[in-house]
Write a protein that holds these residues in place. Structure first.
Motif, PDB file in Angstrom:
ATOM      1  N   GLY A 163     -63.727 -19.077 -10.988  1.00  0.00           N
ATOM      2  CA  GLY A 163     -62.645 -18.632 -11.665  1.00  0.00           C
ATOM      3  C   GLY A 163     -63.169 -17.001 -12.043  1.00  0.00           C
ATOM      4  O   GLY A 163     -62.410 -16.150 -11.750  1.00  0.00           O
ATOM      5  N   GLY A 164     -64.409 -16.864 -12.553  1.00  0.00           N
ATOM      6  CA  GLY A 164     -65.018 -15.577 -12.936  1.00  0.00           C
ATOM      7  C   GLY A 164     -65.290 -14.572 -11.895  1.00  0.00           C
ATOM      8  O   GLY A 164     -65.043 -13.351 -12.219  1.00  0.00           O
ATOM      9  N   PHE A 165     -65.612 -15.085 -10.866  1.00  0.00           N
ATOM     10  CA  PHE A 165     -65.861 -14.126  -9.458  1.00  0.00           C
ATOM     11  C   PHE A 165     -64.791 -14.256  -8.605  1.00  0.00           C
ATOM     12  O   PHE A 165     -64.864 -13.367  -7.693  1.00  0.00           O
ATOM     13  CB  PHE A 165     -67.255 -14.649  -8.981  1.00  0.00           C
ATOM     14  CG  PHE A 165     -68.364 -14.362  -9.884  1.00  0.00           C
ATOM     15  CD1 PHE A 165     -68.301 -13.774 -10.956  1.00  0.00           C
ATOM     16  CD2 PHE A 165     -69.515 -14.469  -9.223  1.00  0.00           C
ATOM     17  CE1 PHE A 165     -69.485 -13.827 -11.751  1.00  0.00           C
ATOM     18  CE2 PHE A 165     -70.789 -14.339 -10.034  1.00  0.00           C
ATOM     19  CZ  PHE A 165     -70.646 -14.015 -11.042  1.00  0.00           C
ATOM     20  N   THR A 166     -63.698 -14.841  -8.457  1.00  0.00           N
ATOM     21  CA  THR A 166     -62.624 -14.726  -7.568  1.00  0.00           C
ATOM     22  C   THR A 166     -62.183 -13.268  -7.686  1.00  0.00           C
ATOM     23  O   THR A 166     -61.733 -13.003  -6.688  1.00  0.00           O
ATOM     24  CB  THR A 166     -61.578 -15.867  -7.926  1.00  0.00           C
ATOM     25  OG1 THR A 166     -62.297 -17.273  -7.450  1.00  0.00           O
ATOM     26  CG2 THR A 166     -60.369 -15.671  -6.925  1.00  0.00           C
ATOM     27  N   PRO A 167     -61.995 -12.577  -8.778  1.00  0.00           N
ATOM     28  CA  PRO A 167     -61.655 -11.347  -8.857  1.00  0.00           C
ATOM     29  C   PRO A 167     -62.292 -10.461  -7.818  1.00  0.00           C
ATOM     30  O   PRO A 167     -61.908  -9.258  -7.554  1.00  0.00           O
ATOM     31  CB  PRO A 167     -61.871 -10.974 -10.153  1.00  0.00           C
ATOM     32  CG  PRO A 167     -61.615 -12.171 -11.056  1.00  0.00           C
ATOM     33  CD  PRO A 167     -62.368 -13.329 -10.004  1.00  0.00           C
TER      34      PRO A 167
END
Lengths: 147, 494
Positions: B469-473
């Motif tokens: 979730g933290g790096f999907t951006p």
């Protein structure tokens, strides 16, 4: 493969459990072995595994349903896993997947897989443990035909 | 005459077994030797003919080429001396030193090429000395986070506990990466040696390798290698475990839960795995490439490794050139090479011959870079400074036909499918992200929805428990910022 839910089948499940139960964190190896043996993991097998490992049925069901690999219903058709991840997308996997779906019809299951680690020679697919690279309509069509 | 052909899964997928069979039929007196892959994937199946001590390479070879090669023709696919090929000669192969040169499961080949020297050196040291050596080499975790390996090992060494574990993360799920697979298939004893050294350094007597189920060839090779080397690494003991198709299990705490037989849900940190890892015990969890770099460090000394690299990124990185690239494959080199050199000079641009439009570095959670940023050097900090990451070293090239809004949507969709469900920003945010990108593309309140995606990405980045979730951006925002025209914006300023 895809054996019915019979008593003999459950004997096999118990034999699998006894082969692996001594291992640390035995549940995944047991589930893999059941699926390899029977093609899927049925409700009775879940019950048997839960009882043997002193887990609740809900816990075992939770694990089975978490992982994409485990099937909770039989798949009678042959399965081609076609990679749909970015490196294969960059080499044309999306239009190929659409084409393969129509070519396969209901006879062969075309399932997505996210990366086979052959990312420089895609589009790639896997049938059982066999891997195929540089697929196009001709070579993928031949694979579908041969099944 | 000896005929060398790789038995790497990629070579086999390209037809290496059929080629080997054709040679066996056409030249029954020749010895056919199955070796690891050189990593020049566009030339697979690559065949080397050894006559009177001289090897001549050919590739890509099909069964139809076999008679011509045996007759000394085959000029169109002749490579010549493979080791002198520019793609190989330009590399610094420390971890992949044996690639293409040895039989993966031959203990003789391993020993003859310096195998076990690192383990022998480690056995003459105290655990503290081994940890200090690894720390001094500057080796950082190759899985993506880049955490110093020596510090992790020291934490486990200092943690109290009679039972400790070494866990090797071989759940190489990132698209565009294959170095773990190649290492395990091509040089499995190197990984085993690295794990045994980690065991000596920390007081762990048991190791687990968690290999993804999509790698059946790697699993088979590793199991055979573990069995063949059992006496050499004893009393250290290694068990191979198979994943079950969950991408998130590449995250270390999720992998530990999976090894324990649970749902692969992420754990909150602290406690760190180094304190309470597998079965609650102190655990070293390292990527394949990290552990495989260790034997060189022990055998040649920490300075020999630290001499390569730039800044705080020391040593070499096995970079994987993938996607729509002419010369795809494994390129191990010291940190510091620029993205442009990798894609254009070494990779030869796109295979399709069209212009490069975007390059995703670091797998599905890595940023998309436009050619304007090709001067970025391969270095943990330099990529972070440009809102990207090098991750596991995968470089996936796209030509000018790519739709970057579709790639951004795919990043969110992949996160939604693979989310373990433990934390809300990842589980719910990814689905809301798909919907919002769809609205942007459909020009519904475009500017307001772009602002919403930016805000959602902030929440995912800082509110998620792990890198999924933290790096999907990273892919989403890089696509939006570098390729605004694909989202219906005229330029980045709009």
């Amino acid at each position: 493969m895809n054996l019915p839910n019979d008593a003999a089948g459950q004997e096999d499940v118990r034999a699998i459990i006894s082969r692996h139960a001594h291992r640390e964190g035995a549940l995944l190896p047991i589930l893999h072995a059941i699926q390899a043996d029977r093609g899927w993991i049925d409700e009775t097998a879940i019950r048997t595994v839960a009882h043997a490992l002193n887990l609740s049925r809900a816990e075992v069901h939770g694990v089975v349903s978490f992982y994409h690999d485990f099937r909770t219903r039989p798949e009678p058709r042959p399965v081609i896993k076609l990679c749909r991840a970015e490196a294969c997308q960059a080499r044309g996997s999306e239009p190929l997947a659409e084409w393969a779906q129509s070519r396969a019809g209901d006879r062969v299951a075309i399932e997505p897989v996210y990366c086979l680690g052959l990312c420089s020679v895609g589009p790639n697919a896997m049938l059982g443990d066999d891997v195929h690279a540089r697929l196009d309509q001709a070579s993928l069509g031949a694979l579908i035909e041969a099944l | 005459m000896r005929i060398l052909i790789s038995d790497d899964a990629l070579a086999i997928a390209c037809g290496a077994d059929r080629v080997a069979n054709a040679f066996a039929k056409a030249a029954p007196d020749a010895e056919i030797v199955r070796v690891s892959s050189w990593g020049m994937h566009w030339l697979e199946p690559l065949v080397e003919i050894e006559l009177d001590g001289t090897r001549t390479g050919y590739g890509p070879v099909s069964p139809a080429d076999v008679p011509a090669i045996l007759d000394g023709r085959g000029d169109a696919i002749r490579i010549g001396d493979v080791a002198a090929h520019p793609f190989i000669a330009a590399q610094t192969r420390l971890t992949f030193a044996r690639a293409g040169r040895t039989r993966p499961l031959s203990l003789d080949d391993y020993e003859a090429t310096g195998g076990w020297a690192g383990l022998r050196a480690a056995r003459a040291m105290t655990p503290q000395q081994i940890v200090e050596t690894v720390t001094a080499s500057g080796l950082r975790g190759r899985g993506g986070a880049g955490f110093p390996a020596g510090i992790k090992w020291k934490t486990v060494l200092d943690a109290p506990g009679a039972r400790k574990y070494i866990v090797c993360n071989a759940d190489e799920g990132d698209s565009g990466t294959f170095a773990d697979r190649m290492l395990i298939e091509g040089d499995p004893y190197l990984l085993i040696e690295g794990m045994a050294i980690a065991g000596l350094a920390t007081g762990a007597d048991t190791g687990f390798v968690y290999v993804r189920s999509e790698y059946p060839h790697a699993i088979a090779k590793l199991e055979a290698a573990v069995a063949a080397s059992r006496a050499i690494v004893a009393p250290f003991r290694i068990e191979v475990r198979t994943g079950a198709g969950a991408y998130v299990c590449g995250e270390e705490t999720s992998l530990l839960n999976s090894l324990e037989g649970k749902r692969g849900e992420v754990r909150a940190k602290p406690p760190l795995p180094a304190h309470q890892g597998l079965f609650g015990r102190p655990t070293v969890i390292n990527n394949v490439l990290t552990l495989a770099a260790v034997p060189f460090v022990l055998a040649e000394g920490p300075q020999a490794y630290a001499d390569y690299g730039m800044g705080r990124s020391r040593g070499t990185m096995p970079i994987q050139l993938a996607g729509n690239i002419r010369h795809g494959g494994l390129f191990e080199t010291a940190f510091g090479i620029t993205l442009g050199e990798l894609v254009d000079a070494i990779g030869g641009g796109t295979e399709s011959g069209r212009p490069v439009r975007a390059v995703q570095v670091g797998g599905p959670l890595g940023a998309y870079f436009p050619p304007a940023l090709f001067d970025t050097p391969f270095d943990y900090e330099a990529f972070a400074a440009r809102d990207g990451l090098i991750g596991h070293g995968g470089v996936t090239v796209f030509d000018d036909r790519v739709d970057m809004a579709a790639q951004a949507r795919f990043a969110m969709a992949f996160c939604a499918v693979e989310s373990c469900g433990k934390c809300t920003p990842c589980r719910i945010g990814s689905t809301r992200g798909i919907e919002t990108i769809d609205r942007i593309v459909a020009n519904e309140n475009r500017l307001a929805n772009i602002a919403l995606v930016e805000e959602l990405c902030e929440t995912m980045k800082f509110g998620s428990l792990c890198a999924l979730g933290g790096f999907t951006p990273y892919p989403v925002l890089s696509a939006l910022h570098h390729f605004p025209e694909d989202f219906g914006l005229k330029d980045a300023a709009e």
